[in-house]
Design a protein around this motif. Structure first.
Motif, mmCIF file in Angstrom:
data_model
loop_
_atom_site.group_PDB
_atom_site.id
_atom_site.type_symbol
_atom_site.label_atom_id
_atom_site.label_comp_id
_atom_site.label_asym_id
_atom_site.label_seq_id
_atom_site.Cartn_x
_atom_site.Cartn_y
_atom_site.Cartn_z
ATOM 1 N N LEU A 84 0.897 -1.169 -0.012
ATOM 2 C CA LEU A 84 0.054 0.111 0.088
ATOM 3 C C LEU A 84 0.744 1.268 0.108
ATOM 4 N N GLY A 85 1.825 1.214 0.867
ATOM 5 C CA GLY A 85 2.602 2.458 0.704
ATOM 6 C C GLY A 85 3.501 2.845 2.323
ATOM 7 N N GLU A 86 4.094 4.098 2.362
ATOM 8 C CA GLU A 86 5.132 4.424 3.355
ATOM 9 C C GLU A 86 4.209 4.129 4.655
ATOM 10 N N THR A 87 4.828 3.535 5.605
ATOM 11 C CA THR A 87 4.206 3.160 6.642
ATOM 12 C C THR A 87 4.978 3.571 8.006
ATOM 13 N N ARG A 88 4.216 3.949 9.104
ATOM 14 C CA ARG A 88 4.814 4.327 10.294
ATOM 15 C C ARG A 88 3.902 4.094 11.333
ATOM 16 N N THR A 89 4.298 3.924 12.750
ATOM 17 C CA THR A 89 3.438 3.523 13.848
ATOM 18 C C THR A 89 3.407 4.620 14.785
ATOM 19 N N SER A 90 2.422 4.518 15.678
ATOM 20 C CA SER A 90 2.043 5.465 16.635
ATOM 21 C C SER A 90 2.957 4.717 18.197
ATOM 22 N N LEU A 91 2.898 5.660 19.124
ATOM 23 C CA LEU A 91 3.246 5.030 20.464
ATOM 24 C C LEU A 91 1.993 4.294 20.916
ATOM 25 N N ALA A 92 2.485 3.263 21.760
ATOM 26 C CA ALA A 92 1.367 2.519 22.306
ATOM 27 C C ALA A 92 0.550 3.092 23.519
ATOM 28 N N VAL A 93 -0.640 2.892 23.269
ATOM 29 C CA VAL A 93 -1.565 3.263 24.423
ATOM 30 C C VAL A 93 -2.527 2.162 24.713
ATOM 31 N N LYS A 94 -2.525 1.853 25.985
ATOM 32 C CA LYS A 94 -3.283 0.518 26.584
ATOM 33 C C LYS A 94 -2.986 -0.722 25.782
ATOM 34 N N LYS A 95 -1.791 -0.756 25.437
ATOM 35 C CA LYS A 95 -1.208 -2.055 24.583
ATOM 36 C C LYS A 95 -1.893 -2.145 23.293
ATOM 37 N N ALA A 96 -2.436 -0.992 22.819
ATOM 38 C CA ALA A 96 -2.674 -0.860 21.309
ATOM 39 C C ALA A 96 -1.650 0.158 20.751
ATOM 40 N N ARG A 97 -1.703 -0.084 19.423
ATOM 41 C CA ARG A 97 -0.937 0.742 18.680
ATOM 42 C C ARG A 97 -1.597 1.120 17.226
ATOM 43 N N LEU A 98 -1.384 2.317 16.606
ATOM 44 C CA LEU A 98 -1.999 2.502 15.447
ATOM 45 C C LEU A 98 -0.973 2.491 14.233
ATOM 46 N N VAL A 99 -1.226 2.167 12.922
ATOM 47 C CA VAL A 99 -0.119 2.226 12.110
ATOM 48 C C VAL A 99 -0.755 2.934 10.883
ATOM 49 N N PHE A 100 -0.139 4.027 10.564
ATOM 50 C CA PHE A 100 -0.360 5.281 9.283
ATOM 51 C C PHE A 100 0.253 4.740 7.952
ATOM 52 N N ILE A 101 -0.513 4.702 7.094
ATOM 53 C CA ILE A 101 -0.013 4.152 5.841
ATOM 54 C C ILE A 101 -0.284 5.141 4.748
ATOM 55 N N LYS A 102 0.429 5.776 4.076
ATOM 56 C CA LYS A 102 0.319 6.716 2.910
ATOM 57 C C LYS A 102 0.063 6.092 1.582
ATOM 58 N N PRO A 103 -1.021 5.909 0.922
ATOM 59 C CA PRO A 103 -1.242 5.247 -0.177
ATOM 60 C C PRO A 103 -0.319 5.630 -1.420
ATOM 61 N N ASN A 104 0.148 4.821 -1.913
ATOM 62 C CA ASN A 104 1.164 5.061 -3.228
ATOM 63 C C ASN A 104 0.784 4.393 -4.352
ATOM 64 N N PRO A 105 -0.200 4.911 -5.303
ATOM 65 C CA PRO A 105 -0.739 4.402 -6.398
ATOM 66 C C PRO A 105 0.275 3.775 -7.489
ATOM 67 N N ALA A 106 1.661 4.095 -7.082
ATOM 68 C CA ALA A 106 2.509 3.291 -7.931
ATOM 69 C C ALA A 106 2.707 1.802 -7.654
ATOM 70 N N LEU A 107 2.354 1.380 -6.286
ATOM 71 C CA LEU A 107 2.432 0.019 -6.020
ATOM 72 C C LEU A 107 1.134 -0.877 -6.441
ATOM 73 N N ALA A 108 0.360 -0.326 -7.187
ATOM 74 C CA ALA A 108 -0.709 -0.988 -7.657
ATOM 75 C C ALA A 108 -0.547 -2.076 -8.491
ATOM 76 N N GLN A 109 -1.008 -3.183 -8.247
ATOM 77 C CA GLN A 109 -0.945 -4.223 -9.197
ATOM 78 C C GLN A 109 -2.282 -5.352 -9.246
#
Length: 374
Positions: A160-185
């Protein structure tokens, strides 16, 4: 069990589905709360779609149902019914609920993904999104910290694209993904392989159990499917890709076979496999439902069952117990239930308690095949 989710001066009363008399688990988790809190101040266009993937019981769908045009994408009939039930209970607007094989709405503004443990499903969903999303779409994944591995993040980057994560809160984490159309297949075809000892070819969609080879439990059960002319109606309960039902159909050409599963991808795979392996594919009928909810009582001579022992990420035996209880209702007098399970699950005690009888008809180091009669 905590039934009310309260955040930002708003309360939702949420229940798991199917509803149990004594429920010890709540219908949302810390990852749901983290997603809600993170997006609380986000300005959303009420016209552009919000896509929610893998919403277990509708917590996210209920929360966002008043904020925009929501579509929930799920492979689970149980999750779908849980979402519908919780929307009604909280008097919230209806949303669009589709299965994982359906076309996605155009021009979404926000995608929320409860990251599945099944990496085959995650890869498939990420590729589907990459083919579909506009570049300005915000994509946020979420899960428990222990369920987000380096391999999970690599899949997000790859498909999908460039990925980064958040800090953990209550043993959960977020993952942020920036869509990159060049990866489409192009979307990958379902996996396919042969079971030569039974003359069966199997194809599997991404979320079907044991999606790349025949699991060892099914391999044992296949050897002990009975062949009797008296069978007119046979049910494969929790059918997955349908291999058990297909073998039952080959052994009992006079019988009507009903394959039942709560996974839309499983039932689609079963239908494809019936066409691949049977001279008369119509011998198999498929049903998407919870256990045997929609099956007529006293309508089957034989039920074959390989029960799951988890619901989403929760290990539980209540699904197997409901399957056994439903089977007793659906079997005709003198009908038989044949079940396979891991040794440590102790299904013999449950079956004897329910049917008053249980026999072991096969076993190996890991699995036991039980039979009970009505």
């Amino acid at each position: 069990m905590k039934p009310a989710l309260t955040l930002h001066e708003r309360t939702l009363n949420l229940t798991r589905f199917p509803v149990r008399k004594i429920e010890t688990l709540q219908a949302w988790d810390a990852a749901d709360e983290y997603l809600i809190n993170h997006t609380h101040d986000m300005e959303l266009d009420p016209q552009r779609p919000i896509l929610i993937f893998n919403d277990s019981f509708g917590a996210l769908s209920c929360w966002f149902s008043t904020q925009g045009n929501v579509t929930s994408i799920t492979d689970s009939f149980v999750a779908k019914q849980g979402c519908i039930t919780n929307l009604k209970a909280n008097q919230l607007p209806q949303i669009n609920i589709i299965d994982c094989l359906a076309e996605l709405p155009e021009d979404p503004q926000l995608v929320l993904i409860k990251l599945p443990k099944n990496h085959r499903l995650l890869s498939w969903q990420l590729q589907q999104l990459c083919n579909h999303l506009p570049e300005d779409c915000v994509v946020i994944g979420a899960a428990k910290v222990k369920e987000i591995h380096t391999s999970t993040l690599k899949l997000c980057e790859k498909y999908l694209g460039e990925t980064r994560t958040s800090l953990a809160v209550k043993k959960a984490r977020l993952v942020f993904i920036k869509p990159n159309p060049a990866l489409a297949q192009p979307m990958p075809a379902p996996k396919k392989w042969d079971v030569p000892e039974h003359g069966i070819t199997l194809t599997n969609h991404a979320n079907v159990f044991s999606g790349e080879s025949l699991d060892i439990g099914a391999r044992l059960l296949l050897k002990h499917i009975p062949q009797k002319s008296k069978y007119t109606d046979i049910i494969d309960l929790g059918c997955g890709n349908g291999v058990i039902g297909i073998k039952a159909a080959q052994l009992n050409p006079q019988a009507n076979i009903t394959c039942v599963d709560e996974s839309f991808m499983a039932v689609a795979s079963c239908e494809a496999n019936a066409r691949l392996n049977l001279k008369v594919p119509e011998q198999i009928k498929t049903v998407v439902t919870n256990c045997l909810d929609s099956i007529q009582y006293s309508s089957a001579d034989l039920i074959l069952c390989n029960p799951p022992f988890h619901q989403q990420t929760t290990i539980t035996d209540h699904i197997a117990w409901q399957m056994f209880c439903d089977a007793k209702q659906v079997l005709r007098p003198k009908g038989q239930l044949i079940v396979i399970g891991n040794r440590q699950l102790g299904y013999d005690e449950k079956l004897k308690r329910l049917f008053g009888n249980v026999d072991i008809i096969a076993q190996n180091d890991k699995f036991i095949v039980y039979q009970s009669g009505k």
